[in-house]
Design a protein around this motif. Structure first.
Motif, PDB file in Angstrom:
ATOM      1  N   ALA A  17       5.779   4.452  -6.663  1.00 33.50           N
ATOM      2  CA  ALA A  17       6.717   4.895  -5.633  1.00 33.50           C
ATOM      3  C   ALA A  17       6.263   6.222  -5.025  1.00 33.50           C
ATOM      4  CB  ALA A  17       8.109   5.022  -6.236  1.00 33.50           C
ATOM      5  N   ILE A  18       5.804   7.167  -5.869  1.00 31.12           N
ATOM      6  CA  ILE A  18       5.321   8.458  -5.346  1.00 31.12           C
ATOM      7  C   ILE A  18       4.102   8.235  -4.465  1.00 31.12           C
ATOM      8  CG2 ILE A  18       4.370  10.695  -6.004  1.00 31.12           C
ATOM      9  CD1 ILE A  18       6.073  10.539  -8.555  1.00 31.12           C
ATOM     10  N   ARG A  19       3.186   7.371  -4.911  1.00 27.34           N
ATOM     11  CA  ARG A  19       1.993   7.104  -4.113  1.00 27.34           C
ATOM     12  C   ARG A  19       2.363   6.444  -2.790  1.00 27.34           C
ATOM     13  NH1 ARG A  19      -3.067   6.935  -6.313  1.00 27.34           N
ATOM     14  NH2 ARG A  19      -3.271   7.715  -8.444  1.00 27.34           N
ATOM     15  N   ALA A  20       3.288   5.481  -2.847  1.00 28.80           N
ATOM     16  CA  ALA A  20       3.687   4.790  -1.619  1.00 28.80           C
ATOM     17  C   ALA A  20       4.325   5.761  -0.629  1.00 28.80           C
ATOM     18  CB  ALA A  20       4.648   3.652  -1.958  1.00 28.80           C
ATOM     19  N   ALA A  21       5.131   6.731  -1.141  1.00 25.75           N
ATOM     20  CA  ALA A  21       5.795   7.686  -0.266  1.00 25.75           C
ATOM     21  C   ALA A  21       4.779   8.510   0.527  1.00 25.75           C
ATOM     22  CB  ALA A  21       6.705   8.595  -1.076  1.00 25.75           C
TER      23      ALA A  21
END
Length: 885
Positions: free
Chosen positions: A44-48
């Motif tokens: 999720a952090i990477r996608a953000a």
């Protein structure tokens, strides 16, 4: 950069919103079991940051089976003393909002701001890949990728140099990078990364090779054409000569002459074969005649042998006649000895038999007395058993029936107890002279009654009381009690007893009788194991046997058997003497019988030999036999003369055949035939070759091979000039690029010094006095440890590479922090391949780095990180708190 809050919704396994806040400035531990969602948070952090909000290929972010979900991620963090807030939604109602201290950015502009702040590239289409991740790809370690450092450093290299180079103004102010890029671009037009030609340079070299190949092919064709012209002249000359001489005809004449000679030799060979067959027949006939003559000679010798044999038989017959009297005397003596031994043996056997019979009679008398006593006791026991069995038969009860009786008795008692426990108790105490009536039964004095059913109590002068006992089971119990009592009475009547105690007494009596019967049966079996009738038969048999013994003993006494106790030869000794005498008698009889057989045989042989001698003498004296012998001698002389003639004739013809050499004649025939056929075939084949070669040369002569070669040679010279020009340009650009790169590397080494400083800082905590070199691309290289040989990074073990990879990333983070750039560090299940001592050292390194950077450590082993001085946040607890919120 410091992350403060993370919120996700409809993101993979997190269908419901999940918010995590309270991130500390240093180390943050988030733990949970496998598949609890740790890697999903990292994703999720990477996608953000990395993924474009407008991409339609990020379907893996949706919860499984929910095609209408819109994955959403919200982050709140601080950087450069500014408050940042990022919100991204994917796939459905796509959006990207970024707020920086109240300033708002949306869509692509917001994503460009994030890329510039963190140092990565936004993918132009599709999902982001490792080559786009830049500095975060170096500091955010994915699960199982801690040891893979080369690719991450190469993808972040330009960002690192630009960021770190800004802190060294003279490096980027030189303007050399632009020149190097221009030179590299021009060089790339001519050479590949490995130094091989490309583009026009490569095309020119390939064209030169093609022209040289064509020239080589033309030269081969021209040379072949010239050879074929020479070959044509040779073929014409050979063909004209063979056409004039026709050499195959002379060879066929020679072949015919050789065949004629060979036929003559074959004729002689056939005659030779016939003579050899005749010679063989003569030799065979001669052998037959010789055999007949030898037979005549053998008959004369045989007469002499038979006469000598007759004399030998007469001598043997005389010797046997002298031995016959001695053998008869020895046989008569042995017969007398055998008769005496036979008499002694008979007496010894009679005495032993008498003794055996008397012992058996005495034993039978004792046994008869015992059997008679046992018979009397057995008859008495049998009478007692009959009486006991009659008593036992009168008892009808057994254990099973007693158990049924006890069951009904106990059931009736339990029902009575239950009735008494729930029945209505009526206690009364009446004054003297007063009475009541209970169901028309007078009551006086005092007592206590149990009322199990509706009862009427009459009170004179007052009326009546109807008492109904309480409880719904009372009537049922009454019915069950009556039934149980009835069953008990029926069973007592069947067993012919009045009570349970009487039934138990009868069963005890039956058991005692059964035990007594069993004991008497055992005693009876000891007296009469096979029964009384068998015992009676044994007694009767003993009486009959005693009578037989008395009769046999009387017969022995009448026969003169010595009485027991008188001196006599022992049975074994008598039997041994009898056997010896019998053996001696048999030996004498056998010797006498054999002597008689030999005597008879000799007499017969002598008679036969005399008859054969007489017949043989008569045959030898026959005049016809003498005439046959004379004829055989004459035939033998004739045959020997014919054999000599045939042998001489065959030898002479064999010499003539051998001198003619038929094998050589056969070879000559084959040689002449093959040579003629070969020459004729060559003549025909050469004619076909001439026709084909003339046609081929006419076609090639019209192609203008020489003109083609001259044109290609000119084109090759022109292409060589062009290739040499491109080659000089490539070498010049290569030299220029190497000089510029060397200058750039000198500047880059100024960047290596601070990175080497931070690497040494962490490395000393793991390997004291060790060094880790850094190459011109800021990549870790050779590791040298005190007391050990140096080794390249890729040669280290898996766990050691993972540890060196983390140390290198922490050193990069320190450099970035000094340059004022974000340094968030994310570790997803890092250091899982470290042993316990090495893990302890790496914890010290992580704790030290957490003093300067924010570190998010996700792990499925919370017990390994409880000594890091920070609380362990369980992911399951965060899920529960999010659901309650």
């Amino acid at each position: 950069m410091k992350l403060e809050q993370l919120r996700i919704s409809q993101f993979r396994q997190f269908r419901e919103p999940l918010a995590i806040d309270g991130f500390g400035p240093g180390l943050n531990l988030i733990c949970g079991p496998n598949e609890s969602g740790k890697s999903t948070l990292v994703r999720a952090i990477r996608a953000a940051f990395f993924e474009r909000h407008s991409s339609g290929t990020l379907t893996d972010l949706r919860p499984w089976g929910d095609s209408g979900a819109a994955p959403e991620v919200e982050l709140r963090f601080t950087h450069a003393n500014q408050q940042w807030q990022l919100s991204k939604r994917f796939l459905q109602r796509k959006r990207c909002d970024l707020t920086v201290d109240g300033q708002r950015f949306n869509g692509d502009e917001a994503e460009e701001q994030l890329a510039a702040m963190l140092g990565f590239n936004v993918a132009t289409r599709g999902a982001s890949k490792a080559e786009h991740w830049g500095i975060p790809g170096l500091l955010w370690i994915e699960q199982g990728m801690g040891q893979e450092l080369d690719e991450a450093v190469s993808h972040a290299g330009d960002h690192l140099k630009s960021v770190l180079g800004a802190s060294l103004g003279d490096v980027t102010a030189s303007g050399g990078d632009g020149v190097i890029r221009q030179v590299r671009a021009q060089l790339d037009e001519l050479l590949t990364g490995t130094g091989k030609p490309r583009g026009d340079y490569k095309g020119s070299g390939e064209r030169i090779a093609d022209i040289e190949t064509e020239l080589q092919a033309l030269d081969q064709r021209i040379g072949s054409y010239r050879q074929q012209v020479d070959r044509l002249g040779e073929l014409r000359e050979q063909q004209a000569q063979d056409d004039a001489e026709k050499p195959w005809e002379a060879l066929r004449v020679q072949q015919q002459e050789a065949e004629r000679k060979y036929a003559a030799v074959q004729s002689q060979a056939e005659e030779q074969q016939r003579d050899l067959q005749a010679l063989e027949q003569v030799r065979s006939h001669r052998q037959i005649v010789l055999g007949q003559l030898r037979s005549h000679e053998e008959q004369a010798g045989e007469l002499q042998q038979r006469q000598e044999k007759c004399q030998q038989l007469e001598q043997q017959l005389a010797q046997l006649a002298e031995q016959q009297a001695e053998l008869v005397a020895a046989r008569d003596k042995a017969l007398g000895v055998y008769q005496q031994a036979q008499q002694r043996d008979r007496q010894a056997r009679q005495q032993a038999r008498r003794q055996t019979l008397e012992q058996e009679r005495e034993r039978l008398l004792k046994q008869q007395q015992q059997w008679q006593l046992s018979l009397e006791q057995a008859r008495q026991l049998q009478s007692e058993l009959l009486a006991q069995q009659q008593v036992l038969a009168a008892v009808r009860i057994d254990d099973r029936q007693l158990a049924r009786l006890e069951q009904w008795h106990n059931q009736l008692r339990e029902l009575d107890i239950r009735q008494q426990s729930i029945a209505t108790r009526l206690r009364y105490e009446l004054l003297p002279g007063q009475q009541l009536s209970l169901d028309q039964r007078p009551l006086s004095g005092s007592d206590e009654l149990l009322l199990l059913q509706e009862t009427q109590l009459d009170i004179a002068g007052f009326g009546k009381l109807i008492i109904t006992p309480g409880g719904q089971d009372l009537a049922t119990l009454a019915r069950e009690t009556d039934h149980a009592r009835e069953q008990l009475l029926v069973l007592l009547e069947q067993l012919r007893v009045n009570s349970l105690d009487e039934a138990r007494e009868q069963l005890q009596l039956a058991r005692a009788q059964a035990a007594a019967i069993q004991a008497n049966r055992k005693l009876l079996a000891s007296h009469a194991p096979a029964g009384i009738e068998a015992l009676e038969q044994e007694v009767a048999g003993a009486v009959a046997r005693l009578a037989d013994l008395e009769q046999e003993l009387g017969g022995l006494e009448q026969a003169g058997a010595p009485p027991v106790g008188t001196a006599a030869v022992a049975t074994a000794l008598a039997e041994q003497l009898l056997q010896e005498a019998a053996a001696q008698l048999q030996h004498s009889e056998t010797a006498s019988s054999r002597h008689n057989e030999r005597l008879i045989g000799l007499r017969q042989s002598l008679a036969s030999a005399d008859e054969e001698c007489r017949l043989l003498q008569a045959r030898l004296a026959d005049p016809l036999r003498q005439q046959q012998q004379q004829k055989l001698n004459d035939d033998l002389l004739t045959l020997r003369a014919e054999e000599a003639r045939l042998e001489q004739q065959s030898n002479e013809r064999a010499a003539r055949i051998a001198s003619a050499r038929p094998d050589i004649l056969q070879q000559d025939i084959q040689r002449y035939r093959s040579s003629a056929a070969q020459l004729e075939h060559s003549f025909s084949q050469r004619r076909e070759e001439l026709i084909a070669l003339q046609a081929r040369l006419q076609g090639e002569g019209a192609d203008g091979l020489e003109e083609q070669r001259a044109s290609l040679a000119a084109e090759l010279e022109s292409e060589h000039r062009r290739y040499h020009q491109l080659d000089r340009r490539a070498r010049a650009l290569t030299l220029l690029y190497e000089l510029l790169s060397e200058k750039r590397q000198q500047l880059t080494r100024r960047l290596q010094a601070p990175l080497q400083k931070h690497l040494d800082h962490y490395l000393q905590l793991l390997f004291p006095q060790a060094t880790l070199e850094v190459d011109e691309n800021l990549m870790p290289g050779r590791l040298s440890r005190h007391g050990q040989e140096a080794g390249e990074f890729e040669a280290l073990s898996f766990g050691a590479r993972e540890q060196m990879g983390l140390i290198s990333r922490l050193a990069y983070a320190d450099l970035l922090r000094e340059a004022g750039r974000p340094t968030l560090i994310i570790l997803d299940d890092a250091l899982v391949h470290s042993d316990q001592p090495r893990l302890g050292q790496m914890k010290r390194i992580l704790f030290d780095a957490a003093q300067r950077h924010q570190v998010l450590l996700f792990s499925c082993h919370p017990d390994k990180w409880r000594d890091m001085g920070v609380p362990v946040r369980e992911l399951e607890g965060l899920k529960t708190a999010g659901a309650e919120g």
